[in-house]
Design an enzyme around this catalytic site. Structure first.
Site, short mmCIF file in Angstrom:
data_model
loop_
_atom_site.label_atom_id
_atom_site.label_comp_id
_atom_site.label_asym_id
_atom_site.label_seq_id
_atom_site.Cartn_x
_atom_site.Cartn_y
_atom_site.Cartn_z
CG ASP A 265 -1.94 1.11 1.20
OD1 ASP A 265 -3.14 0.80 1.08
OD2 ASP A 265 -1.55 2.30 1.30
CD GLU B 167 -5.16 -1.17 -0.02
OE1 GLU B 167 -5.69 -2.10 0.57
OE2 GLU B 167 -5.62 -0.01 -0.06
N1 DCP Z 1 -8.62 8.73 -0.81
C1 DCP Z 1 -9.64 9.66 -1.00
N2 DCP Z 1 -10.58 9.86 -0.02
C2 DCP Z 1 -10.54 9.15 1.14
C3 DCP Z 1 -9.52 8.20 1.35
C4 DCP Z 1 -8.56 8.01 0.33
O1 DCP Z 1 -9.69 10.29 -2.05
N3 DCP Z 1 -11.45 9.37 2.10
C5 DCP Z 1 -7.59 8.57 -1.85
C6 DCP Z 1 -6.38 9.42 -1.51
C7 DCP Z 1 -5.37 8.44 -1.02
C8 DCP Z 1 -5.70 7.19 -1.80
O2 DCP Z 1 -7.12 7.22 -1.95
O3 DCP Z 1 -4.04 8.91 -1.25
C9 DCP Z 1 -5.25 5.91 -1.11
O4 DCP Z 1 -5.92 5.74 0.12
P1 DCP Z 1 -5.24 5.10 1.39
O5 DCP Z 1 -6.32 4.72 2.32
O6 DCP Z 1 -4.26 4.04 1.01
O7 DCP Z 1 -4.48 6.32 2.10
P2 DCP Z 1 -3.10 6.99 1.76
O8 DCP Z 1 -2.32 6.24 0.75
O9 DCP Z 1 -3.34 8.43 1.43
O10 DCP Z 1 -2.34 6.97 3.16
P3 DCP Z 1 -1.67 5.73 3.92
O11 DCP Z 1 -0.22 6.08 4.05
O12 DCP Z 1 -2.35 5.66 5.24
O13 DCP Z 1 -1.92 4.52 3.08
MG MG Z 2 -2.12 4.19 0.92
MG MG Z 3 -4.79 2.13 0.09
#
Ligand code: DCP
Ligand code: MG
Ligand code: MG
Length: 353
Positions: free
Chosen positions: A12, A111
């Site tokens: 991820d 992911e």
């Molecule tokens: N995303 C979004 N709205 C949300 C959650 C996520 O648009 N409520 C988008 C932005 C993130 C991407 O999906 O960058 C991937 O989600 P992740 O849950 O994997 O979160 P991140 O990659 O941002 O952070 P982490 O380091 O916790 O994985």
């Molecule tokens: Mg992520």
């Molecule tokens: Mg993710």
């Protein structure tokens, strides 16, 4: 490790959208940064999609109203969502993951999980480290990897290893790892199921592991059995390759940078031939074509097009590729071009479309 034991590797990306922005705007690194749904002018209207870890330290998180985020951090750097770019970066990440040659399931934009088969822990960890390193040097993106004996345990160990981590959860440690965690941490158990488990005095995964499997099956059907097994360290989840998120592409750098459309068309023709050979080898129809031009200043432009129907025609791929890339050529010298087909559909087992 038992004879039928397999290892799974879950990856991820860390703070994905914001990390994509940091990669192309390195000056933003080390400072709180959020990516959100609204334009810069209207930035107080939308919600935060994600933010880097500097911003998370200040309490900012996904789905928080942007106005609130600015209250927590008035100097917050803000970038508007550019999903086309993130999708393209995602494709490159997934290409790197798939290039390892294992069965891979893309789970979301940032992911994926792969089935490593009956590989040793040490080998799996080395593979994870190499993949992490490659994504980090080639794409300038941080990610976290989890390795374990089941698809969902690999995801769980990935989650707790964030950010920029590599976690290995061995078979003998799975039950201890799960024991005190809340049932909602198990894949597939949401708030509703958790409420119904509470009626059976089950709140932790350890308690679920000791619950009566028959009562679970009575209450939840076959899902009851799955969750009982999962809680007991038996994860039967399979990696399912997903053709529709797959894409097949080729790109190549010119010996000498060029502004000449004929040269670009010539290169695209050669690349389309290679793409088609791979598409035929794997046996797919495709519905979308995209092209990319990378310029001497390392900026990139992309175009894509989706057809009404699936096709397997090289000439359609090439003619739409050339049409799309033409307006991108001429002003700035081009270093590299690429062509890719997406929205793939396997031919095997299908009579007609
Ligand atoms: N995303 C979004 N709205 C949300 C959650 C996520 O648009 N409520 C988008 C932005 C993130 C991407 O999906 O960058 C991937 O989600 P992740 O849950 O994997 O979160 P991140 O990659 O941002 O952070 P982490 O380091 O916790 O994985
Ligand atoms: Mg992520
Ligand atoms: Mg993710």
């Amino acid at each position: 490790m038992g004879a039928e034991m397999r290892l799974f590797l879950h990856i991820d990306m860390d703070y994905f959208y914001a990390a994509c922005e940091e990669a192309r705007h390195p000056e933003l690194k080390g400072k709180p940064l959020a990516v959100g749904t609204s334009t810069v002018e209207n930035k107080l209207k939308g919600v935060v999609q994600t933010c880097n870890y500097e911003a998370r330290k200040l309490g900012i998180h996904s789905a928080m109203p942007t106005a609130m985020a600015f209250k927590l951090c008035p100097t917050l750097n803000y970038m508007p969502d550019d999903w086309e770019h993130y999708l393209e970066v995602s494709r490159r990440v997934m290409d790197a993951v798939k290039a390892e040659g294992f069965k891979t399931e893309v789970i979301s934009v940032d992911e994926a999980v792969m089935d490593l088969g009956d590989i040793e822990y040490g080998k799996a960890e080395e593979l994870g480290r190499l993949l992490k390193g490659r994504i980090n040097t080639e794409l300038k993106l941080p990610c976290t990897i989890g390795i374990s004996v089941g698809k969902s345990y690999a995801k769980m160990v990935c989650d707790i290893s964030k950010p920029n981590g590599l976690g290995v959860l061995k078979e003998e440690d799975v039950k201890g790892f799960l024991k005190d965690k809340e049932v909602t941490k198990l894949l597939g158990i949401g708030e509703k199921t958790a409420e119904r488990l509470k009626e059976m005095k089950v709140t932790t995964i350890g308690e679920l592991a000791k619950a009566n499997p028959l009562s679970l099956e009575n209450k939840f059907g076959s899902f009851g059995k799955d969750m009982y097994l999962l809680a007991n360290g038996i994860d039967n989840g399979k990696v399912v390759e997903n053709a529709e998120t797959l894409s097949i592409g080729r790109e190549r750098t010119f010996d000498k940078e060029t502004k000449d459309m004929d040269e670009v068309a010539h290169m695209l023709k050669a690349l389309a031939k290679e793409v088609m050979a791979e598409v035929n080898k794997q046996g797919y129809w495709f519905k979308g074509v995209s092209v990319k031009a990378r310029y001497s200043d390392f900026t990139e432009k992309l175009k894509n097009r989706k057809f009404a129907n699936y096709t397997d025609s090289e000439s359609i791929m090439l003619s739409s590729g050339i049409e799309m890339i033409r307006p991108l050529i001429g002003e700035k010298a081009v270093r590299k071009v690429g062509i890719r087909v997406y929205e793939l559909n396997p031919k095997k087992g299908q009579k007609s479309l």
